[in-house]
Design an enzyme around this catalytic site. Structure first.
Site, PDB file in Angstrom:
ATOM      1  N   GLY A  17       0.772  -1.236   0.000  1.00  0.00           N
ATOM      2  CA  GLY A  17       0.000   0.000   0.000  1.00  0.00           C
ATOM      3  C   GLY A  17       0.803   1.285   0.000  1.00  0.00           C
ATOM      4  N   ILE A  18       0.376   2.220   0.837  1.00  0.00           N
ATOM      5  CA  ILE A  18       1.002   3.545   0.885  1.00  0.00           C
ATOM      6  C   ILE A  18       2.457   3.458   1.309  1.00  0.00           C
ATOM      7  CG2 ILE A  18       0.961   5.761   2.098  1.00  0.00           C
ATOM      8  CD1 ILE A  18      -2.118   5.497   2.176  1.00  0.00           C
ATOM      9  N   ASP A  63       7.397  -4.614  14.928  1.00  0.00           N
ATOM     10  CA  ASP A  63       6.108  -4.381  15.564  1.00  0.00           C
ATOM     11  C   ASP A  63       6.157  -2.955  16.093  1.00  0.00           C
ATOM     12  OD1 ASP A  63       3.943  -4.109  17.240  1.00  0.00           O
ATOM     13  OD2 ASP A  63       4.335  -5.905  18.425  1.00  0.00           O
ATOM     14  N   TYR A 154     -11.408   3.872  14.744  1.00  0.00           N
ATOM     15  CA  TYR A 154     -10.498   4.328  13.695  1.00  0.00           C
ATOM     16  C   TYR A 154     -10.486   5.849  13.620  1.00  0.00           C
ATOM     17  CZ  TYR A 154      -8.177   4.532   9.148  1.00  0.00           C
ATOM     18  OH  TYR A 154      -7.294   4.788   8.123  1.00  0.00           O
ATOM     19  N   ILE A 189      -8.344   5.158  -0.626  1.00  0.00           N
ATOM     20  CA  ILE A 189      -7.181   4.827  -1.440  1.00  0.00           C
ATOM     21  C   ILE A 189      -7.199   3.338  -1.766  1.00  0.00           C
ATOM     22  CG2 ILE A 189      -4.660   4.952  -1.594  1.00  0.00           C
ATOM     23  CD1 ILE A 189      -6.055   7.676  -1.300  1.00  0.00           C
ATOM     24  N   PRO A 192      -4.824  -2.639   0.242  1.00  0.00           N
ATOM     25  CA  PRO A 192      -5.442  -3.833   0.837  1.00  0.00           C
ATOM     26  C   PRO A 192      -6.267  -3.512   2.079  1.00  0.00           C
ATOM     27  CG  PRO A 192      -3.188  -4.310   0.188  1.00  0.00           C
ATOM     28  CD  PRO A 192      -3.378  -2.828  -0.003  1.00  0.00           C
TER      29      PRO A 192
END
Length: 252
Positions: A17-18, A63, A154, A189, A192
């Site tokens: 992704g980004i 992590d 979120y 965007i 995934p």
């Protein structure tokens, strides 16, 4: 000479992704890249793409919620390339659900990955960059600018990233470090993570319905915003909210 020639960038969540797009774009423009993720296979793909394009890159399993790993990442980057000058705090997750059904464990997991990691990364960057200056780019979201049903955790996490970035920007400026801190707010965007969210809401056409430009954005379109903020061209950008959303929030 590239736009970030000579810069040394740490990019989290770079396995897809980004984050992957940021690694490719910044490497192409001259930066040496430390790409991190918990997705080791994704990192191998990112590493191959950057290397094949002639870029310099190392990777590490990270992590981002583990405090001790941040020190190791910055130290490893410094040993390989020199003192990091750009940090893109991109790693994040999205856990959807109605407030009445949301568990405290899921709430805490959302905050840990999306908020704690940004604090830990920013703190480490401020300590390593010191008075040499640099750029910290924190990936938030349009969800950090307005509410959305089914995405309370979120939205809260991304709103926290926005205000934390502003507070850190002011603090860095007052300390005279030369470190700039800004947040980037993508809309829908084609990544995934976004695909998984839209699947939860049966929203295959959500980008077309909600975005005036009638399409989702590409990871590269966000990466170019991060490239700008990481470059000297953005030398007067500090505490800025850079919204890249195809006009979604223009309706507010």
């Amino acid at each position: 000479m590239g736009q970030v020639d000579g810069e040394i960038a740490i990019i989290t969540g770079a396995g897809s992704g980004i984050g992957r797009a940021c690694a490719l774009v910044l490497a192409r423009e001259g930066a040496a890249i430390m790409a991190t993720d918990i997705d080791d296979e994704g990192l191998r793909v990112t590493e191959r793409l950057v290397t094949d394009a002639g870029g310099r890159i190392i990777t590490a399993h990270q992590d981002v919620t583990d405090e001790s790993m941040w020190e190791a990442i910055f130290s490893q980057t410094e040993n390989a390339f020199g003192t990091p000058s750009v940090l893109v705090n991109n790693a994040g997750i999205a856990i959807a659900g109605a407030i009445t059904d949301f568990t405290l464990d899921d709430w805490r997991k959302q905050m840990s990955v999306n908020v704690d990691s940004v604090f830990l990364g920013t703190r480490a960057a401020m300590r390593y960059m010191g008075s040499k200056g640099g750029s910290i780019v924190n990936i938030s979201s349009v969800a950090g600018l307005r509410g959305a049903a089914g995405a309370s955790a979120y939205c809260t996490s991304k709103g926290a990233v926005r205000l934390f970035s502003k507070a850190a920007a002011v603090e860095c400026a007052q300390m005279g470090t030369g470190i700039r801190v800004n947040s980037v707010h993508p809309g829908i965007i084609d990544t995934p993570m976004v695909a998984s969210i839209l699947g939860m809401f049966d929203g295959d056409d959500m980008a077309e319905r909600l975005t005036p430009m009638k399409r989702p954005g590409t990871p590269e379109e966000i990466a170019y915003g991060c490239l700008y903020l990481g470059s000297d061209e953005a030398s007067y950008c500090n505490g800025t909210i850079l919204t890249i959303d195809g006009g979604t929030t223009a309706r507010q």
